[in-house]
Design a protein around this motif. Structure first.
Motif, PDB file in Angstrom:
ATOM      1  N   CYS A   1       8.894   1.742  11.110  1.00 13.28           N
ATOM      2  CA  CYS A   1       8.104   2.507  10.855  1.00 13.28           C
ATOM      3  C   CYS A   1       7.085   1.868  11.786  1.00 13.28           C
ATOM      4  O   CYS A   1       6.038   0.948  11.470  1.00 13.28           O
TER       5      CYS A   1
ATOM      6  N   THR B   1       5.040  -0.886   9.854  1.00 15.22           N
ATOM      7  CA  THR B   1       5.000  -1.520   8.236  1.00 15.22           C
ATOM      8  C   THR B   1       4.718  -3.012   7.490  1.00 15.22           C
ATOM      9  O   THR B   1       4.919  -3.179   6.273  1.00 15.22           O
ATOM     10  N   ASP B   2       5.811  -3.527   8.624  1.00 13.24           N
ATOM     11  CA  ASP B   2       6.067  -4.971   8.402  1.00 13.24           C
ATOM     12  C   ASP B   2       4.858  -6.340   8.224  1.00 13.24           C
ATOM     13  O   ASP B   2       4.813  -7.616   7.759  1.00 13.24           O
TER      14      ASP B   2
ATOM     15  N   GLN C   1       0.698  -8.430   3.621  1.00 15.46           N
ATOM     16  CA  GLN C   1       2.226  -8.460   3.299  1.00 15.46           C
ATOM     17  C   GLN C   1       2.667  -6.972   3.279  1.00 15.46           C
ATOM     18  O   GLN C   1       4.513  -7.108   3.431  1.00 15.46           O
ATOM     19  N   SER C   2       2.225  -5.753   3.119  1.00 18.13           N
ATOM     20  CA  SER C   2       2.792  -4.934   3.760  1.00 18.13           C
ATOM     21  C   SER C   2       1.995  -4.200   4.994  1.00 18.13           C
ATOM     22  O   SER C   2       0.689  -4.727   5.730  1.00 18.13           O
TER      23      SER C   2
ATOM     24  N   LYS D   1      -2.346  -0.347   7.683  1.00 15.42           N
ATOM     25  CA  LYS D   1      -3.009   0.528   8.004  1.00 15.42           C
ATOM     26  C   LYS D   1      -4.371   0.806   9.319  1.00 15.42           C
ATOM     27  O   LYS D   1      -4.614   1.963   9.545  1.00 15.42           O
TER      28      LYS D   1
ATOM     29  N   ASP E   1      -2.791  -2.144   3.247  1.00 11.20           N
ATOM     30  CA  ASP E   1      -1.679  -1.953   1.986  1.00 11.20           C
ATOM     31  C   ASP E   1      -1.510  -2.665   1.046  1.00 11.20           C
ATOM     32  O   ASP E   1      -2.087  -2.437  -0.348  1.00 11.20           O
ATOM     33  N   ASP E   2      -2.075  -3.944   1.422  1.00 13.78           N
ATOM     34  CA  ASP E   2      -2.463  -5.155   0.458  1.00 13.78           C
ATOM     35  C   ASP E   2      -3.170  -5.230  -0.462  1.00 13.78           C
ATOM     36  O   ASP E   2      -3.688  -5.938  -0.610  1.00 13.78           O
ATOM     37  N   ASN E   3      -4.329  -4.591   0.783  1.00 15.37           N
ATOM     38  CA  ASN E   3      -5.519  -4.185  -0.187  1.00 15.37           C
ATOM     39  C   ASN E   3      -6.540  -5.268   0.452  1.00 15.37           C
ATOM     40  O   ASN E   3      -7.920  -5.679   0.291  1.00 15.37           O
TER      41      ASN E   3
ATOM     42  N   THR F   1      -5.215   0.431  -1.006  1.00 15.77           N
ATOM     43  CA  THR F   1      -4.986   0.766   0.104  1.00 15.77           C
ATOM     44  C   THR F   1      -6.211   0.672   0.553  1.00 15.77           C
ATOM     45  O   THR F   1      -6.659   1.201   0.770  1.00 15.77           O
TER      46      THR F   1
ATOM     47  N   VAL G   1      -8.100   3.562  -0.332  1.00  9.28           N
ATOM     48  CA  VAL G   1      -8.259   4.857  -1.749  1.00  9.28           C
ATOM     49  C   VAL G   1      -8.245   4.464  -2.959  1.00  9.28           C
ATOM     50  O   VAL G   1      -8.342   6.228  -4.271  1.00  9.28           O
TER      51      VAL G   1
END
Lengths: 1004, 317
Positions: A806, A826-827, A873-874, A877, A896-898, A929, A947
């Motif tokens: 995605c 998303t990678d 890492q992911s 966002k 997403d990996d902070n 995230t 979040v």
């Protein structure tokens, strides 16, 4: 950084004397509910939300929220801006709290079914629980009956309701019957009943003495969150995730059977979840709060407060009171309401009046109006117009008490072979118009100008009738007659010149136009509201300064929308600028505030298929309708108390926020929010107070929003799942309200689209001929389109796929005569595509231009990427970019990996390819995230939201990431933000998630 | 949404059905294992799956520990849940409350009074929509699982549990840091990026030497951990004196917090749970929509749904 306003979930509300106390975020709002005035906002807790409020007669409030509680003097609640020093914490979550009988101690029920008895200084006096019953609770309440009689009502997660005595720790009942978690349980003040509700969506009433189940109440279609006994325990009110509150009666007329019967349903909140309900017994007013941040007041005596709300007469009733004998089967065929009362006609041509003082009265009989008769009139002139299907008209003018007919006139329209519609409309101060239409397309559309005093026809205008035209409503503006028709068509006639109308067709996808209403004049052009029975409504702008036929586009649609559901019959702007609509949904007639999104009133009249008319009165409205041959008068009085104490925002998560930054609007800025609830709201915030006003809720999307953005001063784009990407045009010429019209829809790849459009970005072409749009999809697709402004069409330029994951973000970046599509899948990579040579545009250093006036649109494959840079890492966002002072292209990422990253890009001279590296990286930028980021203060600082509910400002100068400020935000699922820095250097920051918070960031 | 459109939107949902897993969450454990290899350890003997229903993690444990393995001597899997579970090969299922001492005793009995090497929990409560409450309840569930884990897990053992990465997650990281040598927040690729879900991987159980954890149904989790004050910010109030009374409740202060290392699991070549996949129209095996391995359980509101279906829950009254 300072929060200046917040709109979001409110979990509790409590009446006390003439005030209502509402938990709002971590604060309490105190309102005078009679005036709607806010008395004070008092911050109670550092972080926790206020979940419960109890008030004792000694003038104290006990406020609980998660592990926090606070005892606050009511005087302080009404005057202090914060009482944070009073906040105390216990080790476990507090489910409910209560004052002791003498208001000297506190009882706190924890989620492990233990009650802590505490004094006002926060000293623990005792800890009470029932041995072996320490299972987790979702709900509970404490009932203090007397000094030594206190009951704990505990709702477990496994369907059981445990009732125990606080002082003896003796378990009295384990009420079994519900399925699933218990969400509320309460004991009536007289100790007679226990009421509970659970995940099974039922309400159960129990006998407190015996523990036996008395009755089950079904009705709610989602989880029920709170119950409250009122009216001397004769009624129960419930509030639910289905956004309704429902009134139940506890019928005790027969000793044998006590029943819970649903008596009334009120739609009170938006989309999903309403949390709290309280009732003022003296005033019979309910207050409710929900996820939408709205504080709603509901009149529990909506149909009985004044006593004259409902009247009903049968033909026999009327016959008796007029002394006129009606034939068998004679029914009322038409009516019109006046200040004095009603004028009606029966199917045998009997004309009757009804006045409040004297009741029904026979006026006359006219055999021309047997069987077919249409009644219209001019209410403020006491004029009634009767018409039949063969062109006969009779006009009557009554005196103010309807005792006498003071003028009468008849006319036969011989110009028409037949008549199937007659419409009446006031024209100037001394005339009215009668419009007569024939079903024969060759006949004229006849307009009569009538003197309101003498009823003399002063002029007849035989207008020509457009083809495919069937009139349904009319509005007069100056010397223009606007006639609405089926096929969503509008004909505009001039009373001064010519007989040919200017016709506008297919304003919306619906059929019958139900109302046209003048709204305002802006820039010399008149704005009208146009409604359609199928639920569509539009605003149109008409330039009457020149002959309509001589203009290219004299009529423009500036606003398009559709109501939530049901039929739309009429709309107008009320004195406070709210758009008020009415119509039918299934068997209900409703009046709805479309601007604020709540139902004002409704009547179960049986549905749209009947004779009905809504008229305004000095004190509200009256709905007159026929049901089963009876005539009903239903008066809706203006409410003495406000409808809302605070207007909220979306009922679900705000997924994106976009501020319209090009100019200020009424001492603030316009902005749009796109929500999981599938709607877009067009709102305004005041720069100083942060006060938010919602103008419109756009419902064109059918799936949850992903992104929205203003792309220039009047265009706005929104995207969502089901491959929806909509281009809107925003009209801000009026300072009363902005408008927003759907201009174009991006073509989809299949007829049943199921992809999410995750993000988009645009690059305008020189001379405003159009723009390039890059869009990324959930199936890894990347597409580029050209939007041609000249004919409003999208043309596909490039189509390709990254891999199979995605895509989360995209931006079109013009850098050194190259145009890049930069995406984040998303990678965790930043991926660069140079599309400069694949598109029919010339990329200059500062602009993108057309190569020739004729754009050759040939869609081609997306080229291979130039660069794929691993950063996170992911999923990345949050993405922002800028060109720094030394001309380097910078990307700012939040994952997403902070983590937060800064990448610096350059173009390698020998290859011409883009290159880059991670110039700074902060692994623990947040505890969760990172969902959005943005540059403020000319790119010196980066703002991130995450979040973990922290908003952070980072100094990013000199390729480092150092924390400047961190601020807790009460908005959960913190997911979106936008900011604007004004001339004074201060930044206003909007944070969205479950709610909306506005922060003021002073300049450095 | 029909089952075939869900197949398309969520490849893991389809893959779970193809591979006979009861839920897509099986892949989350598999991907965690790809990163940490805790299930590939030949010395792994005794495993506990808490909040196990419907049982997809137990299925993974069963396959990993038994299928194609030569040396299965002494290997035991115990799955615990309040709900009833259909049987799974090599798994002993117990329908019981994880907070009850009896449950602990039964597990230890099954293990021949030896401690477990690995405890996992994929449990989540019913979500209300109140984010603070939902996150709190999830943390309470983890603390309940942790209490049992403290009594059953051997020193140096592993504990993993589902978490919601919300506003207080750093508090949980900090607390777990007092019991384990290493704490990692792991996000498998099969867990949606849009979801707050992640997994806490706690490696090398290392409790204080002198601490003897003891389950008591009349104790709260706070009381259970009260001998480890760092784990319980407010515990001092209850040890103020023996009678647990007249203690002063503290004012608010920000609890100790720390951020655990983040690790994405499953490799970038694995399926992306946020992506929409196109099912190849030529492949008939892919085109056919599969039935779920286990039908969903009856929801509590089944009767309400039935009444609604029959038109009994309309607004008109």
């Amino acid at each position: 950084m300072k929060e200046i306003s917040h709109y979001g979930p409110s979990l509790c509300s409590k009446f006390h004397e003439k005030l209502v106390y509402v938990g709002y975020g971590s604060s309490i709002h105190v309102y005078d509910y009679h005036t709607g005035d806010i008395i004070n906002e008092c911050n109670i807790f550092h972080r926790n939300k206020v979940h419960h409020i109890r008030i004792c007669t000694a003038g104290y409030a006990l406020i609980c929220g998660m592990k926090s509680f606070s005892v606050v003097k009511l005087d302080d609640l009404m005057s202090c801006s914060e009482v944070l020093n009073n906040e105390r914490v216990i080790a476990e979550c507090i489910i409910s709290g209560e004052f002791s009988y003498e208001c000297t101690q506190l009882y706190l029920l924890t989620c492990y079914n233990e009650v802590m008895v505490i004094d006002f200084q926060g000293k623990i006096i005792s800890r009470n629980s029932v041995y072996g019953e320490r299972s987790l609770l979702y709900s509970g309440s404490i009932k203090v009956m007397s000094k030594d009689e206190v009951y704990v009502n505990a709702g477990t997660v496994m369907g059981g309701v445990l009732i125990w005595n606080l002082f003896t720790a003796h378990m009295m009942h384990n009420l079994v019957g519900h399925i699933g978690s218990i969400f509320h349980v309460t004991l009536s003040d007289d100790g007679g009943f226990v009421a509970s509700c659970s995940d099974d969506r039922s309400i159960r009433l129990w006998d407190f003495k015996t523990g036996s189940e008395l009755s089950i109440g079904w009705g709610h279609t989602a989880r029920i969150w709170q119950l409250k006994f009122f009216n001397d325990n004769k009624n129960l009110i419930s509030i639910s995730e289905d956004c309704t509150c429902r009134v139940w009666s506890i019928s005790t007329h027969s000793e044998a059977k006590i029943e819970l019967v649903q008596r009334n349903v009120f739609e009170v909140h938006l989309t999903k979840n309403a949390w709290s309900i309280d009732v003022h017994d003296g005033d019979m007013i309910a207050v409710s709060t929900g996820n939408d941040g709205r504080i709603k007041l509901t009149d529990l005596q909506l149909a009985s407060r004044h006593g004259d709300e409902q009247e009903c007469f049968s033909v026999q009733d009327i016959s008796r009171s007029t002394g006129t004998k009606f034939e068998n089967g004679e029914i009322i065929k038409g009516f019109q309401w006046y200040e004095f009362g009603l004028v009606a006609v029966t199917s045998l041509g009997n004309i009757l009046t009804y006045t409040t003082n004297n009741g029904w009265r026979f006026q006359m009989n006219n055999t021309k109006f047997i069987s077919y008769c249409y009644v219209n009139g001019v209410s403020d002139e006491n004029v009634a117009v009767f018409s039949n299907n063969s062109g006969h008209i009779m006009m009557l003018k009554f005196n103010d008490d309807a005792e006498d007919v003071i003028a009468k006139s008849e006319y036969h329209a011989s110009e028409l072979s037949k008549t199937n519609n007659c419409m009446v409309c006031k024209y100037g101060s001394s005339h009215f118009l009668i419009l007569l239409e024939s079903p024969n397309p060759k006949d004229v559309f006849l307009c009569l100008i009538v003197n309101s005093a003498t009823l003399a026809i002063e002029e007849k205008i035989p207008y020509s009738k457009p083809h495919n035209f069937s009139s349904s409503c009319v509005e007069v503006y100056q010397d223009n007659v606007l006639v609405g028709s089926r096929y969503s068509t509008l004909a505009i006639y001039s009373l001064k010149s010519g007989s040919n109308p200017y016709v506008v067709r297919r304003i919306n996808p619906g059929d019958t136009t139900t109302s046209i209403k003048y709204i305002e004049t802006v820039g010399g052009k008149a704005i009208f509201s146009v409604t359609n029975r199928d639920g569509y409504y539009n605003f149109i702008k008409i330039n009457f300064n020149l002959d309509l036929h001589e203009q290219d586009t004299p009529v423009t649609v500036i606003h398009s929308n559709k109501i939530v559901r049901g039929f739309l019959e009429h709309a107008y702007m009320d004195s406070s600028g709210d758009y008020i609509i009415h119509g039918f949904k299934s068997n209900l007639f409703y009046i709805y505030n479309e601007t604020k999104g709540y139902e004002i009133t409704s009547e179960a009249c049986g549905g749209a298929h009947r004779q009905w008319r809504l008229s305004s009165t000095s004190d509200g409205w009256i709905l007159v309708y026929i049901k089963a041959s009876n005539i009903f008068f239903r008066r809706f009085h203006k409410r003495a108390i406000p409808e809302t104490l605070r207007d909220g925002i979306h009922g679900r998560e705000i997924r994106d926020i976009a501020i319209k930054k090009d100019k200020m609007y009424n001492k603030g800025y316009l902005f749009c929010t796109g929500s999981e609830d599938t709607s877009i709201k067009l709102c305004h915030f005041a720069k100083d107070s942060g006060r938010v006003t919602t103008f419109w809720t756009q419902r064109k999307h059918v799936s949850g929003l992903q992104r929205c953005a203003f792309i220039n001063e009047d265009l706005f784009i929104s995207s969502s799942a089901r491959e929806e990407l909509l281009l809107w045009e925003v009209d801000t010429e009026s300072l009363e309200r902005p408008f927003m019209n759907l201009r174009q829809v991006l073509p989809t790849s299949t007829t049943n689209p199921d992809l999410r459009i995750m993000d988009f970005s645009v690059q305008f072409i020189e001379n405003n001929v159009g723009f390039i749009l890059a869009a990324v999809y959930s199936d890894s697709a990347i597409k580029a389109w050209f939007f041609d402004m000249r004919n409003s069409t999208f043309h596909l330029l490039l189509d390709g796929k990254y891999e199979t994951c995605c895509m989360l973000n995209v931006c079109l970046v013009q850098y050194q005569e190259n145009l890049y599509v930069v995406t984040t899948p998303t990678d965790g990579h930043l991926v660069f595509y140079n599309i400069s040579n694949c598109i029919p545009f010339k990329i200059k250093n500062q602009s993108v231009e057309l190569i020739s006036d004729e754009v050759q649109i040939l869609s081609s494959a997306l080229p291979n990427f130039d660069l794929k840079l691993p950063v996170h890492q992911s999923g990345i966002k949050a993405l922002a970019h800028a060109i720094d002072s030394s001309g380097r292209l910078k990307f700012y990422t939040g994952g997403d990996d902070n983590a937060i990253g800064i990448c610096t890009m350059t173009i390698e001279e020998s290859t011409g390819k883009i290159e880059g590296h991670i110039s700074a990286f902060k692994p623990n930028g947040a505890a969760s995230t990172i969902t959005s980021c943005g540059l403020i203060d000319q790119g010196k600082f980066l703002v991130t939201t995450s979040v973990d509910q922290l908003v952070k400002v980072w100094d990013i100068s000199k390729d480092k990431i150092s924390l400047e400020k961190s601020q807790y935000v009460t908005v959960a699922d913190t997911g979106s933000s936008d900011s604007i820095t004004t001339e004074d250097g201060s930044t206003t920051l909007l944070i969205g998630g479950v709610g909306l918070s506005i922060f003021q960031v002073p300049c450095e | 949404m029909g089952k075939s459109s869900k197949d398309k939107r969520d490849l893991y949902y389809r893959k779970a059905k193809e591979e006979g897993y009861r839920a897509r969450s099986a892949f989350k454990l598999l991907q965690l294992n790809d990163q940490f290899h805790f299930l590939d350890d030949p010395n792994l003997k005794r495993v506990v799956d808490l909040c196990a229903a419907p049982g997809s993690w137990s299925q993974v444990l069963s396959r990993k520990l038994f299928e194609g393995q030569k040396d299965v001597e002494g290997r035991k899997i115990v799955a615990v849940d309040l709900q009833k579970m259909s049987p799974i090969d090599h798994v002993t299922t117990i329908q019981a409350d994880i907070t009850h001492p009896k449950t602990l005793n039964r597990i230890l009995e099954l293990f021949g009074n030896e401690k477990a090497d690995f405890v996992c929990s994929d449990g989540a409560p019913d979500v209300t929509g109140l984010h603070d409450l939902d996150e709190y309840i999830q943390q309470q569930l983890i603390m309940s699982a942790l209490q049992l884990t403290c009594c059953v897990l051997k020193r140096n053992g592993t504990f993993i549990a589902k978490i919601f990465r919300g506003r207080d997650i750093d508090m949980l990281y900090s607390q777990l840091g007092y019991l384990f040598d290493k704490i990692v927040c792991a996000k498998p690729r099969s867990s949606r990026g849009t979801s707050m879900e992640a997994f806490i991987v706690c490696l090398s159980y290392n409790p204080p030497q002198d601490w003897e954890p003891k389950l008591d149904i009349n104790q709260s989790t706070e009381q259970f951990f009260e001998k480890i004050p760092s784990l319980n910010g407010i515990s001092e109030l209850s040890i103020d004196d023996q009678s647990h009374t007249k203690a002063q409740l503290p004012s608010w202060s920000l609890e100790e917090r720390s951020i655990a290392e983040f690790m994405s699991c499953g490799g970038l070549d694995s399926f992306d749970s946020d992506a929409t996949y196109h099912i190849d129209a030529d492949d008939s095996r892919q085109r056919e929509s599969l039935d779920p391995v286990q039908s969903p359980t009856n929801p509590p509101y089944k009767e309400a749904l039935e009444l609604k279906r029959r038109g009994k829950l309309t607004r008109a009254i």
